[in-house]
Motif scaffolding. Structure first.
Motif, PDB file in Angstrom:
ATOM      1  N   ALA A  14       0.863  -1.332   0.038  1.00 24.05           N
ATOM      2  CA  ALA A  14       0.022   0.021  -0.006  1.00 24.05           C
ATOM      3  C   ALA A  14       0.950   1.283  -0.091  1.00 24.05           C
ATOM      4  O   ALA A  14       0.523   2.340  -0.563  1.00 24.05           O
ATOM      5  CB  ALA A  14      -1.052   0.019   1.135  1.00 24.05           C
ATOM      6  N   SER A  15       2.132   1.140   0.601  1.00 24.47           N
ATOM      7  CA  SER A  15       2.929   2.659   0.850  1.00 24.47           C
ATOM      8  C   SER A  15       3.353   2.519  -0.744  1.00 24.47           C
ATOM      9  O   SER A  15       4.188   3.636  -0.933  1.00 24.47           O
ATOM     10  CB  SER A  15       4.022   2.379   1.904  1.00 24.47           C
ATOM     11  N   GLY A  16       3.768   1.583  -1.357  1.00 24.83           N
ATOM     12  CA  GLY A  16       4.253   1.694  -2.569  1.00 24.83           C
ATOM     13  C   GLY A  16       5.910   1.866  -2.861  1.00 24.83           C
ATOM     14  O   GLY A  16       6.447   2.285  -3.768  1.00 24.83           O
ATOM     15  N   ASN A  17       6.194   1.268  -1.527  1.00 21.92           N
ATOM     16  CA  ASN A  17       7.869   1.447  -1.597  1.00 21.92           C
ATOM     17  C   ASN A  17       8.531   0.199  -1.914  1.00 21.92           C
ATOM     18  O   ASN A  17       9.759   0.079  -1.764  1.00 21.92           O
ATOM     19  CB  ASN A  17       8.241   2.056  -0.259  1.00 21.92           C
ATOM     20  N   ALA A  18       7.820  -0.880  -2.223  1.00 23.19           N
ATOM     21  CA  ALA A  18       8.473  -2.239  -2.209  1.00 23.19           C
ATOM     22  C   ALA A  18       7.706  -2.848  -3.405  1.00 23.19           C
ATOM     23  O   ALA A  18       6.747  -3.923  -3.290  1.00 23.19           O
ATOM     24  CB  ALA A  18       8.679  -2.949  -1.057  1.00 23.19           C
TER      25      ALA A  18
END
Length: 67
Positions: A14-18
């Motif tokens: 959800a955070s879009g960092n991985a």
């Protein structure tokens, strides 16, 4: 490399960092990158990307499982 329109995997956090992102680079080219290192881009053909996706789905690239 010109400005590309990157699409994120539907399995991204959800955070879009991985996440894995893919972009079309022309009529037969693609580019792949990992969101944690967006300056590192892997150029490949559409057929090579298709082969990679098929291999991942088939489990050909799974590492050892922890118990």
């Amino acid at each position: 490399m010109p400005e590309l329109k990157w699409l994120k995997s539907s399995f991204s956090e959800a955070s879009g960092n991985a996440c894995v992102e893919v972009a079309a680079t022309g009529t037969s080219g693609m580019a792949l990158r990992e969101s944690e290192d967006p300056d590192r881009v892997l150029p490949l053909s559409r057929s090579a990307l298709g082969a990679l996706v098929r291999g991942v789905k088939a489990g050909e690239f799974e590492g050892p499982r922890s118990s």
